[in-house]
Design a protein around this motif. Structure first.
Motif: not given
Ligand SMILES: *Cc1c(COP(=O)(O)O)cnc(C)c1O
Length: 429
Positions: A207-234
């Motif tokens: 799984f490849i991911y930009e942690p917390l901020i997607q730069g080229a997608a126009a500095m879109k922020f996402h949820d740290a807890e959600g990302l953490n759970k995704i990483l845990k499942i992976c």
């Protein structure tokens, strides 16, 4: 796109003769602006106009341009050892950089593989994840990525990037990728469900991911807890975690790396951009012991047969070592904290404005969407770009998203000028 329009300066004319610029359709593009000098936070064009570099020249020159501390170290290195093959040979700049970098990288990172830029850093991250499973005899050939992610312009990197509207000519040659939406907090359960279904249906390698901020997608922020759970499942499903910190790395989010905000640590980290303080091109793909051990074998074919000519160039290593020294310094850490607070204040200040949508900041990164009817302004992005340049600030709006990633060394006066010029938008548009 200069502050005061001049008809085709000498450098502009010569530029058009033989040069092909990146991400540019030349038939519909205005002339390129010749920059003749960069010092600290200021870019100067060939007519002597100054522009504050509000995005650190694509997130690279975070300690300011032509920083004396860094240029002196590189200049000293240049007198001694410029370049040598890194296969069969080694050198002190690479060794020292490995020690300095491992110390600040997210916990568990053990080995560094050098390359030349952000795209090759992620390309190698993808290759490590795929070959890890290949070496272990696992049938896993599919990568997982976020929708709207950006990881670079080489084939592997392009394949995992979700923003591929201009990649039509290559789509038949992409590696196999499955995608999940980014977790935004309110959609987390849905994302976990999609993820679990994809894991059941496909043999996912990494799984490849930009942690917390997607730069080229126009500095879109996402949820740290959600990302953490995704990483845990992976991780529970033996999917290799590849953190693309090419944009977020080296202090921009307020911590050395964005992965520090998340308790699940990556197996692989991709680095470039601010790695060499904006001085020389270099990328690094680091990994933990588990990844390295899967390649460590009496069987030569299990090695990572990938190598770039300028691997671990000593000058680039010297720039990177100097950059890390600055990053860790009290002066720079204080400046990062100060910009972080100024950004928060500014976000609060503009949040009530009806033309401001989704104002946000993390560390030195601040962004929002300008909520105006876009057809009324035609090519809004170009008009915004021109407006900023006319006012002596170099920013690169993405669509209607305005964002800043100022150099850490920016003065109070220059940072406030950026904010003031941004506020000027609200009466202009
Ligand atoms: C810029 C970027 C890349 C690509 O880096 P290049 O040096 O331009 O090839 C990859 N990933 C992310 C997150 C980036 O911001």
């Amino acid at each position: 796109m200069r502050a005061i329009e001049v008809e085709n300066s000498e450098l502009e004319i010569r530029d058009r003769k033989h040069l092909w610029h990146p991400l540019t359709q030349h038939k519909v593009s205005p002339n390129m602006l010749p920059i003749v000098k960069a010092k600290g936070t200021i870019l100067t064009d060939d007519q002597g106009n100054n522009y504050i570099d509000g995005i650190s020249s694509w997130y690279t020159a975070v300690y300011g341009h032509c920083n004396n501390f860094i240029t002196e170290k590189v200049s000293r290195q240049m007198q001694n050892l410029d370049q040598v093959v890194f296969s069969g040979f080694t050198h002190k700049p690479a060794i020292e950089l490995s020690e300095a970098l491992i110390e600040i990288l997210p916990a568990g990172q053990q080995k560094l593989f050098f390359n030349d830029n952000g795209s090759t850093a992620t390309e190698i991250g993808i290759k490590m994840a795929l070959q890890y499973h290949h070496n272990l005899g696992n049938d896993r050939k599919i990568m997982l990525a976020f929708e709207e992610g950006f990881h670079g312009d080489t084939f592997g990197a392009m394949s995992v990037s979700g923003l591929s509207v201009y990649n039509g000519a290559f789509e038949d040659h992409f590696i196999r990728v499955e995608r999940i939406p980014v977790p935004k907090g309110d959609n987390n359960e849905e994302v976990f469900q999609i993820l679990n279904e994809l894991i059941r249906a496909h043999n996912i390698a990494g799984f490849i991911y930009e942690p917390l901020i997607q730069g080229a997608a126009a500095m879109k922020f996402h949820d740290a807890e959600g990302l953490n759970k995704i990483l845990k499942i992976c991780r529970e499903n033996e999917i290799i975690l590849v953190a693309d910190e090419v944009m977020t790395g080296f202090g921009k989010t307020g911590k050395y790396f964005a992965s520090e905000y998340i308790s699940e640590k990556p197996d692989i980290v991709c680095l470039s951009k601010a790695l060499t303080a904006g001085l020389l091109p270099m990328g690094i793909t680091s990994c933990n012991q588990k990844i390295y051990d899967a390649f460590y074998s009496d069987d030569i074919a299990k090695g990572l047969f990938h190598g770039h000519t300028y691997t671990a160039n000593p000058l680039a290593c010297a720039a990177a070592i100097a950059g890390i020294e600055l990053l860790k310094s009290e002066v720079i850490q204080k400046k990062i904290k100060w910009i972080t607070q100024e950004n928060r204040n500014f976000v609060e200040k503009i949040s009530e404005n009806t033309k401001v949508k989704n104002p946000r900041s993390l560390g030195v990164i601040m962004a929002f969407e300008l909520d105006v009817e876009t057809d009324r302004y035609g090519d809004l992005r170009n008009k915004l770009f021109q407006y900023f340049m006319n006012n002596g600030v170099s920013l690169r709006p993405l669509g209607n998203t305005i964002y800043i990633v100022p150099p850490y060394v920016i003065s109070e006066e220059d940072l406030h000028k950026i904010y003031t010029v941004i506020e000027g938008l609200f009466s202009e548009f």
